[in-house]
Scaffold this motif. Structure first.
Motif, PDB file in Angstrom:
ATOM      1  N   TYR A  17      -4.506  -0.656 -32.116  1.00 56.00           N
ATOM      2  CA  TYR A  17      -4.939  -1.534 -33.198  1.00 56.00           C
ATOM      3  C   TYR A  17      -6.012  -2.498 -32.698  1.00 56.00           C
ATOM      4  CZ  TYR A  17      -0.398  -0.128 -35.202  1.00 56.00           C
ATOM      5  OH  TYR A  17       0.670   0.575 -35.663  1.00 56.00           O
ATOM      6  N   LEU A  18      -7.066  -2.658 -33.487  1.00 58.29           N
ATOM      7  CA  LEU A  18      -8.052  -3.706 -33.269  1.00 58.29           C
ATOM      8  C   LEU A  18      -7.963  -4.654 -34.454  1.00 58.29           C
ATOM      9  CD1 LEU A  18     -10.462  -5.050 -31.847  1.00 58.29           C
ATOM     10  CD2 LEU A  18     -11.965  -3.493 -33.124  1.00 58.29           C
ATOM     11  N   VAL A  19      -7.547  -5.884 -34.185  1.00 53.53           N
ATOM     12  CA  VAL A  19      -7.456  -6.905 -35.232  1.00 53.53           C
ATOM     13  C   VAL A  19      -8.797  -7.633 -35.303  1.00 53.53           C
ATOM     14  CG1 VAL A  19      -6.283  -9.016 -35.982  1.00 53.53           C
ATOM     15  CG2 VAL A  19      -4.979  -7.177 -34.865  1.00 53.53           C
ATOM     16  N   VAL A  20      -9.399  -7.672 -36.485  1.00 57.87           N
ATOM     17  CA  VAL A  20     -10.680  -8.339 -36.665  1.00 57.87           C
ATOM     18  C   VAL A  20     -10.447  -9.632 -37.447  1.00 57.87           C
ATOM     19  CG1 VAL A  20     -13.019  -8.177 -37.593  1.00 57.87           C
ATOM     20  CG2 VAL A  20     -11.912  -6.142 -36.649  1.00 57.87           C
ATOM     21  N   ASP A  21     -10.712 -10.748 -36.792  1.00 57.32           N
ATOM     22  CA  ASP A  21     -10.628 -12.057 -37.440  1.00 57.32           C
ATOM     23  C   ASP A  21     -11.926 -12.254 -38.211  1.00 57.32           C
ATOM     24  OD1 ASP A  21     -10.219 -14.656 -38.213  1.00 57.32           O
ATOM     25  OD2 ASP A  21     -10.356 -15.513 -36.198  1.00 57.32           O
ATOM     26  N   MET A  22     -11.884 -11.972 -39.521  1.00 56.17           N
ATOM     27  CA  MET A  22     -13.083 -11.993 -40.357  1.00 56.17           C
ATOM     28  C   MET A  22     -13.544 -13.424 -40.627  1.00 56.17           C
ATOM     29  SD  MET A  22     -13.882  -8.782 -41.438  1.00 56.17           S
ATOM     30  CE  MET A  22     -14.484  -8.804 -43.125  1.00 56.17           C
ATOM     31  N   PRO A  23     -14.845 -13.623 -40.866  1.00 58.42           N
ATOM     32  CA  PRO A  23     -15.303 -14.939 -41.309  1.00 58.42           C
ATOM     33  C   PRO A  23     -14.727 -15.243 -42.689  1.00 58.42           C
ATOM     34  CG  PRO A  23     -17.145 -13.511 -40.663  1.00 58.42           C
ATOM     35  CD  PRO A  23     -15.944 -12.650 -40.760  1.00 58.42           C
ATOM     36  N   SER A  63      -7.287 -17.532 -38.662  1.00 57.55           N
ATOM     37  CA  SER A  63      -7.453 -17.202 -37.249  1.00 57.55           C
ATOM     38  C   SER A  63      -6.131 -17.282 -36.496  1.00 57.55           C
ATOM     39  CB  SER A  63      -8.485 -18.139 -36.608  1.00 57.55           C
ATOM     40  OG  SER A  63      -9.770 -17.905 -37.148  1.00 57.55           O
ATOM     41  N   THR A  64      -5.299 -18.263 -36.843  1.00 59.27           N
ATOM     42  CA  THR A  64      -3.978 -18.373 -36.219  1.00 59.27           C
ATOM     43  C   THR A  64      -3.125 -17.157 -36.562  1.00 59.27           C
ATOM     44  OG1 THR A  64      -4.108 -20.777 -36.391  1.00 59.27           O
ATOM     45  CG2 THR A  64      -1.930 -19.833 -35.997  1.00 59.27           C
ATOM     46  N   THR A  65      -3.200 -16.714 -37.813  1.00 64.66           N
ATOM     47  CA  THR A  65      -2.470 -15.518 -38.230  1.00 64.66           C
ATOM     48  C   THR A  65      -2.961 -14.293 -37.477  1.00 64.66           C
ATOM     49  OG1 THR A  65      -2.093 -16.418 -40.446  1.00 64.66           O
ATOM     50  CG2 THR A  65      -1.908 -14.032 -40.197  1.00 64.66           C
ATOM     51  N   ALA A  66      -4.294 -14.149 -37.343  1.00 67.79           N
ATOM     52  CA  ALA A  66      -4.857 -12.993 -36.637  1.00 67.79           C
ATOM     53  C   ALA A  66      -4.405 -12.971 -35.180  1.00 67.79           C
ATOM     54  CB  ALA A  66      -6.379 -13.027 -36.721  1.00 67.79           C
TER      55      ALA A  66
END
Length: 362
Positions: A211-217, A114-117
């Protein structure tokens, strides 16, 4: 003094490698125009990725090289960034208002995904792109905290159908946490979570995003597969630590994306090394070289290697991730390089290069 030719201009440009495309601008298809008027040369390049902090220095370097060409009195190089839409999986419809979807994933939790995203999204925005981030981690949403959005803030509803994403630090943000109580756990089964996420993604009024960044589970189960099959993803980024257990799970993430025909853009290795703040001693607490080995095994790129740093954690917890809290720091520069590389990999996997235009006095 010999006359300047297009061939000489291209030969000069071929001597320089774009560090994000890993190609010279001619071979990479970035050359759009060459205008030769006697001893004056004007060149226009077009990058297919966001590079606002890079393009001026790149233009200056190429301009200086062209000015040293035999027969050239003056040269001008202009570099534009034009971000196009790139095809996701076949048969998956595009998202309204979104050009490219980037999935940030990990096989397991606790590796800094999540921090990376968050830092990737903010770095892309600093490069001049229009960016959104979707917190798809229903069970542990954290993007609201990382972007400094106050607890209890709710998105507006447009036309009784669309959620209007919140905005923080120039990024459009949407999360299930904005629709629920922070103290209420999401006790849902997989199909319920998948349905809620798809509704959240498709009913958010994203406003003209590059761009849409998706923070995946974390994980590679039903929820991740449903998202991968229903959302048009241009590329994925796998986040891991050098630890053997994390690498095993990261491999599953790579395999999952390959099975659903989503390109793996590369690997980000977090917690690669710890440097003592008192004595400066460097120590590989979670092993060494794991991210590089994973990338090599699957023939993808190690996009970034980040240290185990208290500053990264504290800045994210304070609602201002490193990219904006300390934008001139070495760690922030790593995130900026990561953002440019991610955009470049998407551009390379997309549309064929446009032909360039030549203008001369002939």
């Amino acid at each position: 003094m010999s006359a300047v030719t297009r061939e000489a201009v291209e030969a000069c440009l071929r001597q320089f490698t774009d560090p994000h495309l890993d190609q010279d601008p001619v071979s990479a298809g970035c050359l759009r125009e060459v205008d030769i008027q006697g001893a004056r040369v004007t060149v226009r390049l077009e990058l297919g990725y966001a590079a606002g902090l890079f393009k001026n220095g790149w233009a200056q370097m190429l301009q200086m090289a062209l000015e040293n060409l035999d027969g050239v009195d003056s040269a001008q190089v202009k570099v534009d960034c034009v971000i196009d839409s790139h095809q996701g999986q076949a048969q998956v419809p595009a998202l309204a208002g979104v050009k490219n979807v980037i999935a940030v994933a990990s096989g397991k939790g606790g590796v800094g995904k999540s921090t990376t995203a968050a830092n990737l999204a903010l770095a892309l925005a600093r490069e001049g792109a229009r960016v959104g981030i979707l917190d798809a981690d229903i069970y542990g949403p954290s993007q609201g905290i990382m972007f400094g959005i106050a607890e209890g803030t709710r998105p507006q509803v447009k036309d009784q159908k669309w959620f209007v994403p919140l905005e923080a630090h120039g990024v459009q943000v949407m999360s299930m946490a904005f629709l629920t109580d922070d103290n209420t756990p999401m006790v849902w089964r997989g199909p319920m979570v998948s349905g809620a996420l798809l509704q959240l993604i498709t009913q958010t009024a994203w406003n003209d995003l590059d761009y849409l960044v998706v923070d995946m589970p974390p994980g590679t189960g039903d929820i991740q597969l449903t998202l991968a099959q229903k959302v048009p993803v241009a590329g994925s980024v796998i986040v891991t630590t050098p630890q053997d257990l994390a690498l095993l799970d990261a491999k599953k993430g790579v395999e999952m994306f390959r099975k659903v025909h989503i390109p793996v853009l590369g690997v980000v290795e977090n917690m690669a090394v710890h440097i003592c703040s008192n004595c400066g001693h460097a120590e590989h607490l979670f092993g060494e070289g794991g991210g590089e080995k994973l990338a090599a095994q699957y023939g993808v790129e190690l996009l970034a290697s980040l240290p185990l740093s208290m500053a990264i954690r504290m800045q994210a917890d304070d609602g201002k991730p490193t990219t904006i809290a300390d934008p001139e720091s070495q760690i922030a520069m790593i995130y900026q390089d990561l953002a440019r590389k991610v955009g470049a990999r998407i551009a390379q996997a997309g549309k064929p290069a446009m032909p360039s235009i030549e203008i001369s006095e002939d």
